[in-house]
Scaffold this motif. Structure first.
Motif, PDB file in Angstrom:
ATOM      1  N   MET A 130       0.845  -1.182   0.000  1.00  0.00           N
ATOM      2  CA  MET A 130       0.000   0.000   0.000  1.00  0.00           C
ATOM      3  C   MET A 130       0.886   1.240   0.000  1.00  0.00           C
ATOM      4  O   MET A 130       1.866   1.311   0.718  1.00  0.00           O
ATOM      5  CB  MET A 130      -0.913  -0.003   1.229  1.00  0.00           C
ATOM      6  N   ILE A 131       0.536   2.186  -0.817  1.00  0.00           N
ATOM      7  CA  ILE A 131       1.287   3.434  -0.925  1.00  0.00           C
ATOM      8  C   ILE A 131       0.879   4.363   0.212  1.00  0.00           C
ATOM      9  O   ILE A 131      -0.300   4.543   0.486  1.00  0.00           O
ATOM     10  CB  ILE A 131       1.041   4.101  -2.282  1.00  0.00           C
ATOM     11  N   THR A 132       1.891   4.960   0.849  1.00  0.00           N
ATOM     12  CA  THR A 132       1.648   5.911   1.926  1.00  0.00           C
ATOM     13  C   THR A 132       1.877   7.316   1.412  1.00  0.00           C
ATOM     14  O   THR A 132       2.936   7.624   0.861  1.00  0.00           O
ATOM     15  CB  THR A 132       2.581   5.642   3.122  1.00  0.00           C
ATOM     16  N   ALA A 133       0.870   8.170   1.588  1.00  0.00           N
ATOM     17  CA  ALA A 133       0.961   9.575   1.193  1.00  0.00           C
ATOM     18  C   ALA A 133       0.918  10.436   2.450  1.00  0.00           C
ATOM     19  O   ALA A 133       0.087  10.213   3.335  1.00  0.00           O
ATOM     20  CB  ALA A 133      -0.191   9.947   0.270  1.00  0.00           C
ATOM     21  N   GLU A 172      -7.565   8.075   0.263  1.00  0.00           N
ATOM     22  CA  GLU A 172      -7.994   6.850   0.935  1.00  0.00           C
ATOM     23  C   GLU A 172      -8.952   6.044   0.061  1.00  0.00           C
ATOM     24  O   GLU A 172      -8.852   4.819  -0.008  1.00  0.00           O
ATOM     25  CB  GLU A 172      -8.640   7.182   2.285  1.00  0.00           C
ATOM     26  N   LEU A 173      -9.859   6.733  -0.630  1.00  0.00           N
ATOM     27  CA  LEU A 173     -10.787   6.035  -1.520  1.00  0.00           C
ATOM     28  C   LEU A 173     -10.058   5.359  -2.685  1.00  0.00           C
ATOM     29  O   LEU A 173     -10.538   4.376  -3.232  1.00  0.00           O
ATOM     30  CB  LEU A 173     -11.847   6.995  -2.052  1.00  0.00           C
ATOM     31  N   ALA A 174      -8.883   5.886  -3.030  1.00  0.00           N
ATOM     32  CA  ALA A 174      -8.074   5.300  -4.107  1.00  0.00           C
ATOM     33  C   ALA A 174      -7.141   4.202  -3.587  1.00  0.00           C
ATOM     34  O   ALA A 174      -6.378   3.635  -4.355  1.00  0.00           O
ATOM     35  CB  ALA A 174      -7.269   6.385  -4.800  1.00  0.00           C
ATOM     36  N   GLY A 175      -7.194   3.929  -2.282  1.00  0.00           N
ATOM     37  CA  GLY A 175      -6.407   2.831  -1.740  1.00  0.00           C
ATOM     38  C   GLY A 175      -5.108   3.208  -1.065  1.00  0.00           C
ATOM     39  O   GLY A 175      -4.293   2.343  -0.753  1.00  0.00           O
ATOM     40  N   ALA A 188      -6.134  15.898 -11.904  1.00  0.00           N
ATOM     41  CA  ALA A 188      -4.841  16.578 -11.743  1.00  0.00           C
ATOM     42  C   ALA A 188      -4.045  15.949 -10.613  1.00  0.00           C
ATOM     43  O   ALA A 188      -2.833  15.711 -10.739  1.00  0.00           O
ATOM     44  CB  ALA A 188      -5.056  18.065 -11.482  1.00  0.00           C
ATOM     45  N   LEU A 189      -4.710  15.666  -9.505  1.00  0.00           N
ATOM     46  CA  LEU A 189      -4.049  15.057  -8.350  1.00  0.00           C
ATOM     47  C   LEU A 189      -3.414  13.726  -8.724  1.00  0.00           C
ATOM     48  O   LEU A 189      -2.213  13.520  -8.529  1.00  0.00           O
ATOM     49  CB  LEU A 189      -5.058  14.847  -7.216  1.00  0.00           C
ATOM     50  N   PHE A 190      -4.205  12.828  -9.279  1.00  0.00           N
ATOM     51  CA  PHE A 190      -3.676  11.504  -9.580  1.00  0.00           C
ATOM     52  C   PHE A 190      -2.740  11.522 -10.792  1.00  0.00           C
ATOM     53  O   PHE A 190      -1.847  10.685 -10.889  1.00  0.00           O
ATOM     54  CB  PHE A 190      -4.806  10.487  -9.716  1.00  0.00           C
ATOM     55  N   PRO A 201      -2.105   1.158  -6.281  1.00  0.00           N
ATOM     56  CA  PRO A 201      -1.918   0.663  -4.913  1.00  0.00           C
ATOM     57  C   PRO A 201      -2.823  -0.551  -4.652  1.00  0.00           C
ATOM     58  O   PRO A 201      -3.925  -0.602  -5.149  1.00  0.00           O
ATOM     59  CB  PRO A 201      -2.330   1.843  -4.033  1.00  0.00           C
ATOM     60  N   SER A 202      -2.298  -1.479  -3.895  1.00  0.00           N
ATOM     61  CA  SER A 202      -3.114  -2.631  -3.528  1.00  0.00           C
ATOM     62  C   SER A 202      -3.734  -2.383  -2.170  1.00  0.00           C
ATOM     63  O   SER A 202      -3.076  -1.882  -1.274  1.00  0.00           O
ATOM     64  CB  SER A 202      -2.271  -3.899  -3.492  1.00  0.00           C
ATOM     65  N   VAL A 203      -4.994  -2.672  -2.048  1.00  0.00           N
ATOM     66  CA  VAL A 203      -5.686  -2.470  -0.781  1.00  0.00           C
ATOM     67  C   VAL A 203      -5.504  -3.727   0.067  1.00  0.00           C
ATOM     68  O   VAL A 203      -5.755  -4.831  -0.389  1.00  0.00           O
ATOM     69  CB  VAL A 203      -7.192  -2.191  -1.033  1.00  0.00           C
ATOM     70  N   LYS A 204      -5.034  -3.522   1.285  1.00  0.00           N
ATOM     71  CA  LYS A 204      -4.815  -4.657   2.192  1.00  0.00           C
ATOM     72  C   LYS A 204      -6.035  -4.907   3.039  1.00  0.00           C
ATOM     73  O   LYS A 204      -6.751  -4.057   3.392  1.00  0.00           O
ATOM     74  CB  LYS A 204      -3.612  -4.400   3.088  1.00  0.00           C
TER      75      LYS A 204
END
Length: 129
Positions: free
Chosen positions: A1-4, A22-25, A110-112, A126-129
């Motif tokens: 999982m990617i941490t932002a 968070e909704l994008a994982g 724009a964000l993504f 990102p993979s959701v755990k």
């Protein structure tokens, strides 16, 4: 999982951005304070940082300088979020090593778009755990 890591003094923007990620994982760390953001980065080692430039305690330029001087944080993609789009602002960020800019207000595309362009394609999506 990617941490932002989000460092943004506006609560509304910070919460909206965190929800989008968070909704994008993503796993999201968020603060409204540059000093706390740097401490969070040192302890959590995020994969990407989204940071406002104009903040009351420590501005985004100072936060970026601290990141680039720290061997553990120096290679983390660092994206500025700003309401100012003057060329002098962009030039200053580029001089300090910013990896990208989001001009407020921005949408999810724009964000993504900017995030995707900075993350290792092997870790995306990102993979959701």
């Amino acid at each position: 999982m990617i941490t932002a890591l989000i460092i943004e003094d506006s609560r509304d923007i910070r919460e909206t951005l965190a929800e989008m990620l968070e909704l994008a994982g993503y796993y999201v760390l968020a603060t409204g304070n540059g000093v706390i953001g740097m401490e969070m980065a040192k302890s959590q080692k995020p994969d990407i940082v989204l940071c406002d430039i104009m903040m009351p305690d420590v501005d985004g330029y100072t936060v970026l300088q601290c990141f680039r001087q720290d061997p553990e944080l120096g290679n983390i993609p660092f994206i500025f979020m700003t309401a100012k789009s003057e060329s002098s602002e962009v030039a200053m960020g580029n001089k300090l090593g910013a990896d990208g800019y989001l001009i407020k207000p921005f949408d999810d595309a724009a964000l993504f778009g900017v995030i995707n362009s900075k993350l290792d394609p092997l870790t995306w999506p990102p993979s959701v755990k």
